[in-house]
Design an enzyme around this catalytic site. Structure first.
Site, PDB file in Angstrom:
ATOM      1  N   ALA A 196       4.717  -1.741  -9.844  1.00 29.84           N
ATOM      2  CA  ALA A 196       5.789  -2.070 -10.776  1.00 29.84           C
ATOM      3  C   ALA A 196       6.014  -3.582 -10.816  1.00 29.84           C
ATOM      4  O   ALA A 196       5.627  -4.304  -9.895  1.00 29.84           O
ATOM      5  CB  ALA A 196       7.074  -1.359 -10.355  1.00 29.84           C
TER       6      ALA A 196
ATOM      7  N   CYS B 289       5.664   0.111   0.385  1.00 26.08           N
ATOM      8  CA  CYS B 289       5.671   1.552   0.181  1.00 26.08           C
ATOM      9  C   CYS B 289       5.292   1.863  -1.268  1.00 26.08           C
ATOM     10  O   CYS B 289       6.014   1.502  -2.203  1.00 26.08           O
ATOM     11  CB  CYS B 289       7.062   2.117   0.487  1.00 26.08           C
TER      12      CYS B 289
ATOM     13  N   SER C   2       3.833   8.889  -0.083  1.00 25.49           N
ATOM     14  CA  SER C   2       4.006   7.453   0.111  1.00 25.49           C
ATOM     15  C   SER C   2       2.988   6.940   1.124  1.00 25.49           C
ATOM     16  O   SER C   2       2.820   7.531   2.193  1.00 25.49           O
ATOM     17  CB  SER C   2       5.415   7.132   0.617  1.00 25.49           C
TER      18      SER C   2
ATOM     19  N   THR D 250       3.426   4.851  -4.136  1.00 19.39           N
ATOM     20  CA  THR D 250       3.276   6.278  -4.400  1.00 19.39           C
ATOM     21  C   THR D 250       1.858   6.596  -4.869  1.00 19.39           C
ATOM     22  O   THR D 250       1.352   5.957  -5.791  1.00 19.39           O
ATOM     23  CB  THR D 250       4.279   6.731  -5.477  1.00 19.39           C
TER      24      THR D 250
ATOM     25  N   THR E 246       6.197  -8.626  17.207  1.00 18.04           N
ATOM     26  CA  THR E 246       7.315  -9.242  17.907  1.00 18.04           C
ATOM     27  C   THR E 246       7.346 -10.735  17.609  1.00 18.04           C
ATOM     28  O   THR E 246       6.330 -11.423  17.729  1.00 18.04           O
ATOM     29  CB  THR E 246       7.189  -9.026  19.427  1.00 18.04           C
TER      30      THR E 246
END
Length: 241
Positions: free
Chosen positions: A70, A54, A47, A56, A159
């Site tokens: 996807a 994230c 990953s 692959t 932040t």
């Protein structure tokens, strides 16, 4: 799992909307070059966080790697709007032996926000973002964004400096070092940015909803206790019998 500490900026070298190769699977794929510094320990199936998402690894060499996109990924992120030559923030999945310097980032994008202002403040840069109005399918992210809380923007752990529920905006500040390490500093007003809110807030909300019996078909001891307490108070004040 990721930390939101960007390791490297790669460059999109290939975008294929119908990749018929074995590593493409007949769908969208993207190849990211100029990535040698993060591929020394790479394996197929690893990953890598690309602009906060994230993905692959399906193919790689010494300098570049390929990932599949996807339909859900394309609908939730800004990755489908990237072009050949676009810079992207990259981070490998966190290893158990390293110091954890950012916050828990899953690499699961919640939505995209829009840059609505840029303002220099000394050697820092203040950025303000517009949050989309919530829908039943995709609720507003504002309840999960709090001043001084964590947020991941294009994968970078930052932040939150300001939040305006009425204006549907939030802001962050990028110090000089951060500006040189992530692509966010180069994005103009109107550009879209992938956002992942702090997952802790989402877990707390669902836990409270479950405790109060607000989930589908739900009931709970806490909800019944609150209802009985309210009824007792109302009876005490002769509001109900």
């Amino acid at each position: 799992m990721f930390t939101g500490l960007i390791e490297h900026m790669g460059t999109v070298s290939v975008i294929d909307q119908l990749d018929a190769s074995e590593s493409g699977g007949g769908g969208w794929s993207m190849t990211i070059a100029d990535s040698a510094s993060i591929l020394g320990d790479c394996h197929i199936g690893d990953s890598i966080c690309v602009n906060g998402c994230c993905l692959t690894v399906t193919e790689f060499d010494q300098d570049s790697f390929k990932v599949g996109l996807a339909p859900e990924t394309l609908s939730r992120t800004n990755l489908g709007h990237l072009k050949v030559g676009s810079k992207v923030n990259l981070e490998r999945a966190v290893a158990g032996h390293i110091r954890f310097g950012g916050h828990f980032v899953q690499g699961h994008i919640d939505d995209v926000v829009t840059v609505c202002s840029r303002e220099e403040d000394g050697n820092s840069l203040r950025l303000l973002f517009k949050v989309p109005k919530g829908t039943e399918e995709r609720p507003s992210l504002l309840p999960y964004i709090i001043p001084k809380g964590f947020i991941a923007l294009d994968g970078a752990s930052l932040t939150v400096t300001t939040v305006s529920d009425s204006e549907q905006t939030f802001g962050v500040m990028l110090i000089a070092h951060t500006q040189s390490k992530i692509d966010l500093a180069n994005k103009p007003v109107g550009a879209t940015v992938n956002v992942e809110v702090d997952m802790v807030g989402k877990y707390v909300e669902k836990s409270i909803a479950a405790a109060m019996g607000d989930l589908e078909g739900g009931d709970s001891p806490i909800k019944r206790l609150v209802e009985r307490t309210v009824q007792e108070v109302l009876r005490k004040h002769n509001v109900i019998q």
